[in-house]
Design a protein around this motif. Structure first.
Motif, PDB file in Angstrom:
ATOM      1  N   VAL A 144      17.405  -0.694   4.551  1.00  0.00           N
ATOM      2  CA  VAL A 144      16.024  -0.608   5.010  1.00  0.00           C
ATOM      3  C   VAL A 144      15.836  -1.507   6.223  1.00  0.00           C
ATOM      4  O   VAL A 144      16.183  -2.692   6.191  1.00  0.00           O
ATOM      5  CB  VAL A 144      15.041  -1.033   3.899  1.00  0.00           C
ATOM      6  N   SER A 145      15.290  -0.943   7.300  1.00  0.00           N
ATOM      7  CA  SER A 145      14.903  -1.737   8.461  1.00  0.00           C
ATOM      8  C   SER A 145      13.389  -1.933   8.419  1.00  0.00           C
ATOM      9  O   SER A 145      12.626  -0.964   8.417  1.00  0.00           O
ATOM     10  CB  SER A 145      15.288  -1.032   9.766  1.00  0.00           C
ATOM     11  N   ILE A 146      12.974  -3.196   8.363  1.00  0.00           N
ATOM     12  CA  ILE A 146      11.548  -3.525   8.312  1.00  0.00           C
ATOM     13  C   ILE A 146      11.087  -3.830   9.734  1.00  0.00           C
ATOM     14  O   ILE A 146      11.570  -4.770  10.367  1.00  0.00           O
ATOM     15  CB  ILE A 146      11.292  -4.724   7.394  1.00  0.00           C
ATOM     16  N   VAL A 147      10.158  -3.007  10.237  1.00  0.00           N
ATOM     17  CA  VAL A 147       9.673  -3.136  11.618  1.00  0.00           C
ATOM     18  C   VAL A 147       8.275  -3.747  11.586  1.00  0.00           C
ATOM     19  O   VAL A 147       7.355  -3.195  10.969  1.00  0.00           O
ATOM     20  CB  VAL A 147       9.656  -1.779  12.333  1.00  0.00           C
TER      21      VAL A 147
ATOM     22  N   ILE B  16      12.963   3.291   7.122  1.00  0.00           N
ATOM     23  CA  ILE B  16      12.172   2.416   7.984  1.00  0.00           C
ATOM     24  C   ILE B  16      10.956   1.981   7.178  1.00  0.00           C
ATOM     25  O   ILE B  16      10.280   2.821   6.566  1.00  0.00           O
ATOM     26  CB  ILE B  16      11.690   3.136   9.259  1.00  0.00           C
ATOM     27  N   PHE B  17      10.695   0.678   7.175  1.00  0.00           N
ATOM     28  CA  PHE B  17       9.465   0.205   6.560  1.00  0.00           C
ATOM     29  C   PHE B  17       8.592  -0.394   7.643  1.00  0.00           C
ATOM     30  O   PHE B  17       8.898  -1.446   8.203  1.00  0.00           O
ATOM     31  CB  PHE B  17       9.730  -0.832   5.472  1.00  0.00           C
ATOM     32  N   MET B  18       7.504   0.312   7.999  1.00  0.00           N
ATOM     33  CA  MET B  18       6.532  -0.212   8.964  1.00  0.00           C
ATOM     34  C   MET B  18       5.602  -1.168   8.230  1.00  0.00           C
ATOM     35  O   MET B  18       5.017  -0.816   7.213  1.00  0.00           O
ATOM     36  CB  MET B  18       5.707   0.918   9.573  1.00  0.00           C
ATOM     37  N   LEU B  19       5.476  -2.382   8.774  1.00  0.00           N
ATOM     38  CA  LEU B  19       4.672  -3.403   8.103  1.00  0.00           C
ATOM     39  C   LEU B  19       3.835  -4.155   9.121  1.00  0.00           C
ATOM     40  O   LEU B  19       4.359  -4.655  10.113  1.00  0.00           O
ATOM     41  CB  LEU B  19       5.589  -4.380   7.362  1.00  0.00           C
ATOM     42  N   ASN B  20       2.531  -4.253   8.867  1.00  0.00           N
ATOM     43  CA  ASN B  20       1.674  -5.075   9.715  1.00  0.00           C
ATOM     44  C   ASN B  20       2.051  -6.542   9.590  1.00  0.00           C
ATOM     45  O   ASN B  20       2.418  -7.011   8.509  1.00  0.00           O
ATOM     46  CB  ASN B  20       0.205  -4.906   9.312  1.00  0.00           C
ATOM     47  N   ASN B  21       1.897  -7.273  10.682  1.00  0.00           N
ATOM     48  CA  ASN B  21       2.241  -8.696  10.637  1.00  0.00           C
ATOM     49  C   ASN B  21       1.217  -9.507   9.857  1.00  0.00           C
ATOM     50  O   ASN B  21       1.518 -10.617   9.408  1.00  0.00           O
ATOM     51  CB  ASN B  21       2.371  -9.256  12.061  1.00  0.00           C
TER      52      ASN B  21
END
Length: 347
Positions: free
Chosen positions: A9-12, A137-142
């Motif tokens: 998993v790539s966390i972006v 892909i895991f899109m994550l807000n900062n």
């Protein structure tokens, strides 16, 4: 189960003038139970010394205070590699980027020369991850903090069903940690109503929030990336809608939990009018503009788009103007209502 048996998993994470939130988010990520992941921070042309502060955090020189997690000195230093946007196409093997293999935690920073907005900023990180063979892909807000087992639970659910392409955790309010902010949404294509779901079971939904979204790489291969016509709003709804219409299920996973500082990035954008106007082209309400555009391009049938406009302009917009006047008091209510409606229509 070994790390190699777990999907990669790539966390972006997209950062824009928000290093304080970003390092709290990173600290929570570096304490999760899932073993096979990497973190990619895409900095969208920050002007607040974000990259330098994130460096200090990775070196162990900057601690994190959080009501959700305790700062861990033992996993520092964190290995860090930085690339300009123009350099990343030639970087095809993330594992070989780091000379010090003894470092248990690693971070990649992609430095954009300007603010590309939410969709394009994330796309830059997503393309880099896909080029490096990420399975998810895991899109994550900062401006989020994650539970230690959130990714373990998400991956387990999505791996069980080949038809599931997107899975989202249940998002709670950061300031009221036991209150659900969003657990997926349902869309009424006749009235344009968007309703948040509160559920206690894994459930198929129309969309999950782009603030936290796990996506199979096959989804991108089939439908491409986020739509950059939505610079800061509704790009997640459009992406989920496009995925569902191409045969992928979208589900919410209630046992996977994150906490979100809701509207943090949007509020920052509103304060910076010059950059906001450069992104959006005018000073109309960007959420409304994207909402109307979303329903225009995504409505399954033309008759539904007509129905949405009738509902919105005959009912929802006047009601919003009335509520605005009510909050503002009697003084100049007609003027305020007129300005409000004008700005909404312009949007």
């Amino acid at each position: 189960m070994t790390m190699d048996a777990k999907p990669r998993v790539s966390i972006v994470i997209l950062n824009w003038n928000g290093w304080q939130d970003t390092i709290e988010c990173l600290e929570s990520l570096y304490q999760i139970t899932y073993p096979n992941y990497e973190v990619i921070v895409v900095d969208n042309g920050s002007k607040d010394n974000s990259i330098e502060m994130i460096r200090k955090y990775c070196e162990g020189e900057l601690t994190v205070e959080s009501k959700f997690i305790s700062y861990n000195h033992e996993n520092k230093p964190i290995g860090i590699k930085e690339f300009a946007k123009e350099e990343i196409e030639s970087k095809k093997d993330i594992n070989n980027l780091f000379e010090n293999s003894y470092l248990s935690k690693k971070l990649i920073i992609i430095k954009n020369e300007k603010n590309y907005g939410f969709a394009e900023g994330n796309n830059i990180g997503i393309e880099f991850a896909l080029n490096n063979m990420a399975e998810y892909i895991f899109m994550l807000n900062n401006d989020t903090v994650v539970a230690s087992d959130f990714l373990e639970i998400l991956v387990a659910v999505i791996e069980k069903d080949d038809e599931v392409g997107i899975a989202g955790p249940t998002c709670y309010f950061y300031d009221t940690p036991n209150t659900v902010w969003q657990a997926g949404i349902k869309i009424n294509w006749w009235t344009s109503e968007i309703k948040d779901i509160k559920t206690s079971k894994v459930e198929e939904v129309d969309c999950v929030s782009g603030c936290a979204m796990l996506i199979k790489n096959t989804v991108f291969k089939n439908i491409s990336l986020l739509d950059t016509r939505f610079p800061f709003g509704y790009e997640d709804f459009e992406f989920c809608t496009r995925a569902r219409r191409n045969g992928f299920k979208v589900v919410n996973v209630p046992d996977s939990k994150i906490w979100h500082k809701v509207s943090m990035s949007r509020n920052k954008l509103m304060k910076n009018m010059e950059e906001r106007n450069a992104l959006l082209g005018d000073t109309g309400d960007f959420r409304l503009k994207d909402r109307l555009f979303f329903f225009k391009v995504c409505s399954p049938r033309k008759i539904q788009h007509i129905s949405q406009n009738i509902f919105y302009f005959a009912y929802a917009l006047p009601l919003s103007a009335f509520l605005l006047c009510r909050r503002s008091g009697a003084k100049a209510t007609l003027i305020k209502a007129g300005i409000f409606i004008k700005e909404m229509i312009r949007g």
